[in-house]
Write an enzyme that holds these catalytic residues in place. Sequence first.
Site, short mmCIF file in Angstrom:
data_model
loop_
_atom_site.label_atom_id
_atom_site.label_comp_id
_atom_site.label_asym_id
_atom_site.label_seq_id
_atom_site.Cartn_x
_atom_site.Cartn_y
_atom_site.Cartn_z
N CYS A 132 -24.48 57.25 51.82
CA CYS A 132 -24.25 56.26 50.46
C CYS A 132 -25.37 56.26 49.57
CB CYS A 132 -23.68 54.93 51.36
SG CYS A 132 -22.94 53.71 49.97
N CYS A 157 -27.19 48.63 50.07
CA CYS A 157 -27.02 47.14 50.43
C CYS A 157 -28.04 46.99 51.65
CB CYS A 157 -25.60 46.90 51.06
SG CYS A 157 -24.54 47.29 49.68
N CYS A 175 -10.79 53.03 61.09
CA CYS A 175 -11.86 52.86 59.78
C CYS A 175 -12.47 54.09 59.58
CB CYS A 175 -12.64 51.63 60.14
SG CYS A 175 -14.18 51.43 59.10
N CYS A 202 -27.02 47.12 55.56
CA CYS A 202 -26.31 48.10 56.07
C CYS A 202 -27.10 49.19 56.58
CB CYS A 202 -25.31 48.78 54.73
SG CYS A 202 -24.38 50.08 55.16
N CYS A 260 -20.66 50.17 60.55
CA CYS A 260 -21.13 51.68 59.99
C CYS A 260 -22.49 52.07 59.81
CB CYS A 260 -20.40 51.50 58.40
SG CYS A 260 -21.31 51.04 57.07
N GLU A 272 -18.88 58.99 60.63
CA GLU A 272 -18.57 58.19 61.82
C GLU A 272 -16.97 57.53 61.40
OE1 GLU A 272 -22.84 56.04 62.62
OE2 GLU A 272 -21.15 54.97 62.15
N1 SAH Z 1 -18.83 50.89 50.42
C1 SAH Z 1 -17.91 50.14 50.80
C2 SAH Z 1 -17.28 50.44 52.16
C3 SAH Z 1 -18.19 50.85 53.21
S1 SAH Z 1 -19.08 49.63 54.03
C4 SAH Z 1 -18.14 48.67 50.72
O1 SAH Z 1 -19.39 48.27 50.41
O2 SAH Z 1 -17.03 47.70 50.98
C5 SAH Z 1 -17.85 48.52 54.84
C6 SAH Z 1 -18.09 46.96 55.01
O3 SAH Z 1 -19.30 46.76 56.10
C7 SAH Z 1 -18.48 46.58 53.78
O4 SAH Z 1 -18.04 45.10 53.51
C8 SAH Z 1 -20.06 46.29 53.96
O5 SAH Z 1 -20.79 45.22 53.19
C9 SAH Z 1 -20.26 46.07 55.35
N2 SAH Z 1 -21.34 46.06 56.29
C10 SAH Z 1 -22.23 46.96 56.12
N3 SAH Z 1 -23.12 46.70 56.91
C11 SAH Z 1 -22.92 45.60 57.62
C12 SAH Z 1 -23.63 44.82 58.59
N4 SAH Z 1 -25.00 45.01 59.04
N5 SAH Z 1 -22.92 43.53 58.98
C13 SAH Z 1 -21.80 43.07 58.57
N6 SAH Z 1 -21.26 43.85 57.67
C14 SAH Z 1 -21.66 44.94 57.18
#
Ligand code: SAH
Length: 364
Positions: A128, A132, A121, A135, A349, A108
Amino acid sequence: MASSRRRFEKNRDRGKVLDKIDVKSMSFTELREDLGSLGLPAYRADQVFHWLHQGAETFGEMTNLPKPLRLQLAERYEVACAQVVRKRVSKDGTVKYLFRMNDGELVESVLMRYHHGISICISTQVGCKMNCSFCATGRSGFSRNLLPSEILAQIQSAQRDAGVRVSNVVLMGMGEPLDNYDNVLRFLRLVSCPEGMNIGMRHISLSTCGLADQIYRLADEKLQLTLSVSLHAPNDQIRSQTMPVNRRWNVESLLKACRYYAKQTGRRISFEYAMIRGVNDSDSCARELAERLRGMPAHVNLIPVNDVTGTGYQKSKMERQRAFAAILEAGGCTATVRRTLGSDIEASCGQLRRKHEGGDGDEG
Ligand code: SAH
């Protein structure tokens, strides 16, 4: 010469991503060398490089090359493309793309229109490994790293589709950029090179969940890009619950790496903080965060957590976000409550890919 060819033929050995030499991942010098080894003059490499970085998807499009040469090049090289599979356009003009890579993998990208220009973006991995808890991407697992050419192709396809020129790039889509370090570094050098898309490092942000060892490596490259760190908690107790990576590199070791990055590059660090109601949004969290960031050139971006099916997390209310920001400011730390774009099209994402693959049940 032979060495650069061997490096690119590794992709063929893996037998997966591309069948032929990955021409769009080659630097200008490498392409000159490789075409030179076929007996072609340097100006041919200039032409091919120019076409590839303007977004040409086939050698057939390269109309200033003689036809037999176009056929010869197509035999030898493969152009990594990002085909639009699905597209959703938000009321605010944000466009979310689902792209298919040459081998069928899906990633995406999100195109955003700001008053200062167009940002994109983009993704750096298919899936991944970081998992987290909030995510969507991690839930679909990890498939593979993207090649430098495939990271570029996302920008080129979006530009072509939307008829715009991108001015800012954020590596904040699917995947962890620092877990695909070599390909991401090569991408950064390609996208910023004057013969290519010429997007300056100051217009690029790289977002990481906090792989401290790689932050040190990146710091020593002394690039002028913005490092954006997904912090999302002021202490290990909360951070280890939501971000498994914290058990490897805790808040203290991460912030130490960030200080080193700031020192080496002279750049301010941008911290992302997704506000989750009742988890990380209390006044004491804000005070603790301000305390820990004290003395570091830093800026905190507060974002309400995006609702991802199955996490059970809810976003903090706007008043809570404002109160949190005010405590940070009072503690000497600059903070912005970020405007969210594209929330009506699930622009955060991993969400669109999961829908496409049936991971979230109902179709939006
Ligand atoms: N792996 C990298 C980049 C991809 S995630 C990272 O962790 O930074 C891009 C951003 O979106 C990161 O800050 C991540 O923590 C955030 N993110 C992922 N899921 C999210 C959600 N449900 N709500 C808000 N931010 C989110």
